[in-house]
Write a protein that holds these residues in place. Structure first.
Motif, PDB file in Angstrom:
ATOM      1  N   ASN A  12       9.385   0.191  -5.775  1.00 22.74           N
ATOM      2  CA  ASN A  12      10.166  -0.125  -4.570  1.00 22.74           C
ATOM      3  C   ASN A  12      10.795   1.136  -3.966  1.00 22.74           C
ATOM      4  O   ASN A  12      10.784   1.324  -2.742  1.00 22.74           O
ATOM      5  CB  ASN A  12      11.268  -1.134  -4.898  1.00 22.74           C
ATOM      6  N   LEU A  13      11.343   2.001  -4.834  1.00 27.88           N
ATOM      7  CA  LEU A  13      11.939   3.246  -4.360  1.00 27.88           C
ATOM      8  C   LEU A  13      10.890   4.155  -3.730  1.00 27.88           C
ATOM      9  O   LEU A  13      11.140   4.804  -2.711  1.00 27.88           O
ATOM     10  CB  LEU A  13      12.640   3.979  -5.505  1.00 27.88           C
ATOM     11  N   LEU A  14       9.713   4.179  -4.336  1.00 26.61           N
ATOM     12  CA  LEU A  14       8.628   5.000  -3.811  1.00 26.61           C
ATOM     13  C   LEU A  14       8.191   4.515  -2.435  1.00 26.61           C
ATOM     14  O   LEU A  14       7.958   5.314  -1.525  1.00 26.61           O
ATOM     15  CB  LEU A  14       7.443   4.974  -4.778  1.00 26.61           C
ATOM     16  N   VAL A  15       8.090   3.180  -2.289  1.00 29.00           N
ATOM     17  CA  VAL A  15       7.707   2.598  -1.003  1.00 29.00           C
ATOM     18  C   VAL A  15       8.737   2.950   0.073  1.00 29.00           C
ATOM     19  O   VAL A  15       8.392   3.326   1.208  1.00 29.00           O
ATOM     20  CB  VAL A  15       7.547   1.068  -1.124  1.00 29.00           C
ATOM     21  N   ILE A  16      10.027   2.811  -0.294  1.00 23.27           N
ATOM     22  CA  ILE A  16      11.103   3.127   0.654  1.00 23.27           C
ATOM     23  C   ILE A  16      11.053   4.603   1.043  1.00 23.27           C
ATOM     24  O   ILE A  16      11.201   4.971   2.225  1.00 23.27           O
ATOM     25  CB  ILE A  16      12.480   2.784   0.038  1.00 23.27           C
ATOM     26  N   ALA A  19       7.998   5.196   3.279  1.00 27.91           N
ATOM     27  CA  ALA A  19       8.226   4.585   4.593  1.00 27.91           C
ATOM     28  C   ALA A  19       9.227   5.398   5.407  1.00 27.91           C
ATOM     29  O   ALA A  19       9.057   5.600   6.616  1.00 27.91           O
ATOM     30  CB  ALA A  19       8.733   3.158   4.421  1.00 27.91           C
ATOM     31  N   GLY A  20      10.277   5.885   4.731  1.00 23.77           N
ATOM     32  CA  GLY A  20      11.267   6.708   5.410  1.00 23.77           C
ATOM     33  C   GLY A  20      10.665   8.005   5.914  1.00 23.77           C
ATOM     34  O   GLY A  20      10.946   8.454   7.025  1.00 23.77           O
ATOM     35  N   GLY A  21       9.802   8.602   5.097  1.00 24.54           N
ATOM     36  CA  GLY A  21       9.134   9.837   5.491  1.00 24.54           C
ATOM     37  C   GLY A  21       8.234   9.641   6.696  1.00 24.54           C
ATOM     38  O   GLY A  21       8.213  10.463   7.614  1.00 24.54           O
ATOM     39  N   VAL A  22       7.492   8.529   6.684  1.00 22.91           N
ATOM     40  CA  VAL A  22       6.599   8.213   7.804  1.00 22.91           C
ATOM     41  C   VAL A  22       7.408   7.985   9.076  1.00 22.91           C
ATOM     42  O   VAL A  22       7.039   8.449  10.166  1.00 22.91           O
ATOM     43  CB  VAL A  22       5.732   6.973   7.486  1.00 22.91           C
ATOM     44  N   LEU A  23       8.547   7.286   8.944  1.00 24.54           N
ATOM     45  CA  LEU A  23       9.406   7.016  10.094  1.00 24.54           C
ATOM     46  C   LEU A  23       9.965   8.308  10.680  1.00 24.54           C
ATOM     47  O   LEU A  23       9.940   8.508  11.903  1.00 24.54           O
ATOM     48  CB  LEU A  23      10.546   6.082   9.684  1.00 24.54           C
ATOM     49  N   LEU A  24      10.458   9.191   9.802  1.00 22.59           N
ATOM     50  CA  LEU A  24      11.003  10.459  10.270  1.00 22.59           C
ATOM     51  C   LEU A  24       9.935  11.317  10.940  1.00 22.59           C
ATOM     52  O   LEU A  24      10.182  11.962  11.963  1.00 22.59           O
ATOM     53  CB  LEU A  24      11.637  11.227   9.106  1.00 22.59           C
ATOM     54  N   ALA A  25       8.746  11.318  10.358  1.00 20.28           N
ATOM     55  CA  ALA A  25       7.640  12.080  10.931  1.00 20.28           C
ATOM     56  C   ALA A  25       7.272  11.547  12.316  1.00 20.28           C
ATOM     57  O   ALA A  25       6.978  12.313  13.240  1.00 20.28           O
ATOM     58  CB  ALA A  25       6.428  12.035  10.003  1.00 20.28           C
TER      59      ALA A  25
END
Length: 206
Positions: A12-16, A19-25
């Motif tokens: 779950n932490l890895l997914v978050i 996902a956060g990295g993709v959003l920031l990018a």
């Protein structure tokens, strides 16, 4: 906590994280061109203000005062050079002062703008005041010297901020004009490596 629960939390932490990295990018990819365009617009406006009558500001090249990237330009009207605009950095009391100045074809100062600085509030930051920057208009390199006493021929130092005053006057604008003169004559393009001006005190002393 069981091994299964630990794995679940880790996943779950890895997914978050992903996902956060993709959003920031995605946000960066969207906003970066906008920021770049806005920055270029502000830069163009700042240059135009230096020589308002010019109909074209043409970049001549880059140089590196104090190993910082700076640029210099020719201001033209109807294809004829009106003057030049130089960006330079001066080593102040507590910051490198980012300076933009304009000269005419005879390399006489026409206008000075302090783009950014972090000098001492109430002392060194007075370099941005029109009463200080206005002193440079009409001066050549021979008269770009800081004097503590009252003067019209040279540049009067800000009380209690001699280093900041010299950073703009001698380390900044004077060295910028010397560089421009050599560059226009096709000579070597020296970059200010931060050597101290004669009589300059080290950082941390006034």
């Amino acid at each position: 906590m069981t091994t299964k629960e630990i794995i679940k939390i880790t996943v779950n932490l890895l997914v978050i994280y992903v996902a956060g990295g993709v959003l920031l990018a995605s946000i960066y990819a969207y906003t970066s061109p906008i920021i770049f365009k806005e920055s270029e617009k502000e830069k163009k406006e700042a240059l135009q203000k230096m020589i308002p009558e010019a109909d074209k500001i043409e970049k001549l090249g880059d140089w590196h005062p104090h190993e910082k990237h700076a640029e210099y330009f020719a201001a033209k009207k109807d294809g004829q050079v009106l003057g030049y605009i130089v960006q330079v950095f001066g080593k102040g009391y507590s910051s490198y002062i980012n300076i933009l100045f304009a000269v005419n074809k005879e390399l006489i100062v026409q206008k000075v703008d302090i783009l950014s600085q972090a000098e001492t509030p109430g002392l060194g930051d007075e370099i941005t005041a029109p009463s200080f920057t206005g002193q440079f208009v009409g001066k050549d390199t021979e008269h770009l010297k800081v004097k503590k006493e009252e003067t019209k021929e040279y540049v009067q130092s800000i009380t209690g901020a001699t280093i900041s005053s010299r950073a703009v006057t001698e380390d900044g604008i004077k060295n910028g004009i010397i560089f421009l003169d050599k560059a226009l004559k096709g000579g070597s393009s020296p970059s200010n490596n931060g050597e101290k001006q004669e009589g300059e005190k080290p950082h941390g002393s006034r």
